[in-house]
Design a protein around this motif. Structure first.
Motif, PDB file in Angstrom:
ATOM      1  N   ASN A 149       0.976   4.437   1.925  1.00  0.00           N
ATOM      2  CA  ASN A 149       2.167   4.261   2.754  1.00  0.00           C
ATOM      3  C   ASN A 149       1.860   4.181   4.252  1.00  0.00           C
ATOM      4  O   ASN A 149       2.587   3.520   4.989  1.00  0.00           O
ATOM      5  N   ARG A 150       0.804   4.869   4.682  1.00  0.00           N
ATOM      6  CA  ARG A 150       0.442   4.862   6.095  1.00  0.00           C
ATOM      7  C   ARG A 150      -1.071   4.656   6.227  1.00  0.00           C
ATOM      8  O   ARG A 150      -1.793   5.599   6.558  1.00  0.00           O
ATOM      9  N   PRO A 151      -1.567   3.490   5.985  1.00  0.00           N
ATOM     10  CA  PRO A 151      -3.017   3.302   6.087  1.00  0.00           C
ATOM     11  C   PRO A 151      -3.468   3.451   7.539  1.00  0.00           C
ATOM     12  O   PRO A 151      -2.755   3.057   8.457  1.00  0.00           O
ATOM     13  N   THR A 152      -4.624   4.042   7.730  1.00  0.00           N
ATOM     14  CA  THR A 152      -5.170   4.236   9.065  1.00  0.00           C
ATOM     15  C   THR A 152      -6.614   3.780   9.092  1.00  0.00           C
ATOM     16  O   THR A 152      -7.244   3.575   8.057  1.00  0.00           O
ATOM     17  N   TYR A 153      -7.121   3.630  10.302  1.00  0.00           N
ATOM     18  CA  TYR A 153      -8.501   3.219  10.504  1.00  0.00           C
ATOM     19  C   TYR A 153      -9.305   4.412  10.974  1.00  0.00           C
ATOM     20  O   TYR A 153      -8.816   5.260  11.719  1.00  0.00           O
TER      21      TYR A 153
ATOM     22  N   ASP B  20       3.396  15.423   5.797  1.00  0.00           N
ATOM     23  CA  ASP B  20       3.613  14.564   6.959  1.00  0.00           C
ATOM     24  C   ASP B  20       2.346  14.382   7.793  1.00  0.00           C
ATOM     25  O   ASP B  20       2.254  13.463   8.600  1.00  0.00           O
ATOM     26  N   GLN B  21       1.335  15.242   7.617  1.00  0.00           N
ATOM     27  CA  GLN B  21       0.113  15.154   8.409  1.00  0.00           C
ATOM     28  C   GLN B  21      -1.073  14.610   7.614  1.00  0.00           C
ATOM     29  O   GLN B  21      -2.068  14.188   8.197  1.00  0.00           O
TER      30      GLN B  21
END
Length: 171
Positions: free
Chosen positions: A149-153, A142-143
């Motif tokens: 699924n959860r792309p970030t910048y 989860d971290q």
């Protein structure tokens, strides 16, 4: 109700001293000193008052009937021992506090067991300085970064993931 003679203090001063914070030790010492002073003054007096020799006064007091009147009044005098009205309240409060303590202990034991489970899980992991990103993802799904699924910048902090989209102009 007959009173009982106090022979010694019923306070366990050593046990009480263990529970008193160090900042309050001087107050406890002063309180113990005052308590001991009261106990000494009680023990300095006899348990029962001395007997009055009424025959002596009958012979030496010239006013007739005066000694008989005093003797009757003295023997009729009853000083009541104060009744105990607070022990039941204190015992009820003590029972309530003991129940609260038992509940707190039971809750604390469950929290301790939960924390020990978490500690065992963390201890079973690889040390963080030896983990790869894949190991971290497996241990903390989860971290971990999930680019699909959860792309970030970059820099991948929650504050930096807010994207401001300008309002579309209305024509």
């Amino acid at each position: 109700m007959a009173s009982r003679r106090i022979a010694q203090s019923s306070v366990n001063w050593a046990s009480l001293a263990e529970r008193v914070p160090s900042a309050q030790k001087t107050n406890l010492t002063a309180f113990k000193s005052t308590s001991d002073k009261y106990l000494r003054s009680v023990l300095a007096n006899p348990e029962t008052p001395p007997k009055i020799d009424w025959a002596f006064y009958q012979k030496n007091v010239p006013i007739a009937g005066m000694v008989d009147k005093f003797q009757k009044a003295y023997e009729a005098l009853q000083i009541p021992y104060p009744s105990d009205t607070l022990t039941s309240q204190i015992e009820a409060q003590e029972k309530q506090v003991r129940d609260e303590i038992a509940i707190f202990v039971k809750e604390s034991e469950s929290r301790i067991a939960e924390h020990q489970t978490q500690m065992a899980q963390i201890k079973s992991l690889l040390p963080f300085n030896q983990m790869t990103m894949e190991d971290y993802r497996d241990a903390f799904p989860d971290q971990a970064l999930d680019t699909v699924n959860r792309p970030t910048y970059w820099p991948h902090t929650p504050e930096d993931q807010k994207v401001d989209v300008p309002d579309k102009p209305h024509h």
